[in-house]
Design a protein around this motif. Structure first.
Motif, short mmCIF file in Angstrom:
data_model
loop_
_atom_site.label_atom_id
_atom_site.label_comp_id
_atom_site.label_asym_id
_atom_site.label_seq_id
_atom_site.Cartn_x
_atom_site.Cartn_y
_atom_site.Cartn_z
N LYS A 66 13.16 8.88 31.22
CA LYS A 66 12.55 7.55 31.03
C LYS A 66 13.57 6.48 30.70
CE LYS A 66 8.07 9.15 29.42
NZ LYS A 66 7.19 9.30 28.25
N LYS A 67 14.60 6.83 29.92
CA LYS A 67 15.51 5.82 29.38
C LYS A 67 16.85 5.72 30.10
CE LYS A 67 13.07 4.95 25.53
NZ LYS A 67 12.71 3.71 24.96
N HIS A 68 17.12 6.60 31.08
CA HIS A 68 18.46 6.60 31.67
C HIS A 68 18.75 5.34 32.46
CE1 HIS A 68 16.69 7.71 35.55
NE2 HIS A 68 17.87 7.50 36.08
N ASP A 69 20.04 5.02 32.54
CA ASP A 69 20.52 3.89 33.31
C ASP A 69 20.74 4.38 34.75
OD1 ASP A 69 22.06 1.97 34.62
OD2 ASP A 69 23.36 1.59 32.90
N ALA A 70 19.96 3.89 35.68
CA ALA A 70 20.04 4.36 37.07
C ALA A 70 21.42 4.11 37.68
CB ALA A 70 18.96 3.70 37.92
N GLY A 71 22.13 3.12 37.17
CA GLY A 71 23.48 2.83 37.65
C GLY A 71 24.50 3.86 37.20
N ARG A 72 24.21 4.53 36.12
CA ARG A 72 25.13 5.53 35.57
C ARG A 72 24.60 6.95 35.71
NH1 ARG A 72 27.22 2.55 30.10
NH2 ARG A 72 28.25 0.86 31.20
N GLY A 73 23.30 7.09 35.84
CA GLY A 73 22.71 8.41 35.99
C GLY A 73 22.67 9.17 34.67
N ILE A 74 22.40 10.45 34.78
CA ILE A 74 22.37 11.33 33.62
C ILE A 74 23.56 12.27 33.75
CG2 ILE A 74 21.11 13.17 32.44
CD1 ILE A 74 18.51 11.86 33.44
N THR A 75 24.37 12.33 32.72
CA THR A 75 25.55 13.20 32.70
C THR A 75 25.45 14.14 31.51
OG1 THR A 75 26.86 11.74 31.28
CG2 THR A 75 26.94 11.31 33.66
#
Length: 96
Positions: free
Chosen positions: A75-84
């Motif tokens: 829900k909160k991730h930054d789509a420009g950075r993704g989930i790492t």
């Protein structure tokens, strides 16, 4: 009667146009199959990923808590950075 024949001709023309479009779409899909496959690929995170990362950090976590962390991540991730893995670490630190 004239209008009836005119409607029949219009229906035949529309059916013919649909057939042409279907054929063109089929040709396009065949020609661009590799590109379409690439568009359909995705990266998936699971509660197993969350649990394994928590274990590496020495954090005990239940499946329910791992699901909660994963839900918040999505829900909160930054789509420009993704989930790492670093993102997962940050959320695990918040949910200790």
């Amino acid at each position: 009667m004239k209008n009836y024949h005119k409607l029949q001709i219009e229906n035949i023309n529309q059916t013919f146009e649909i057939a042409i479009l279907k054929n063109e779409l089929k040709k396009y899909k065949e020609a661009h199959q590799d590109c379409i496959k690439q568009l359909e690929q995705s990266i998936t995170w699971s509660i197993e990923d969350i649990r394994e990362q928590a274990e590496e950090k020495g954090i005990e976590i239940t499946d329910e808590k791992a699901q909660e962390v994963l839900d918040i991540l999505i829900k909160k991730h930054d789509a420009g950075r993704g989930i790492t893995w670093n993102t997962i670490d940050q959320y695990l630190d918040l949910y200790k």
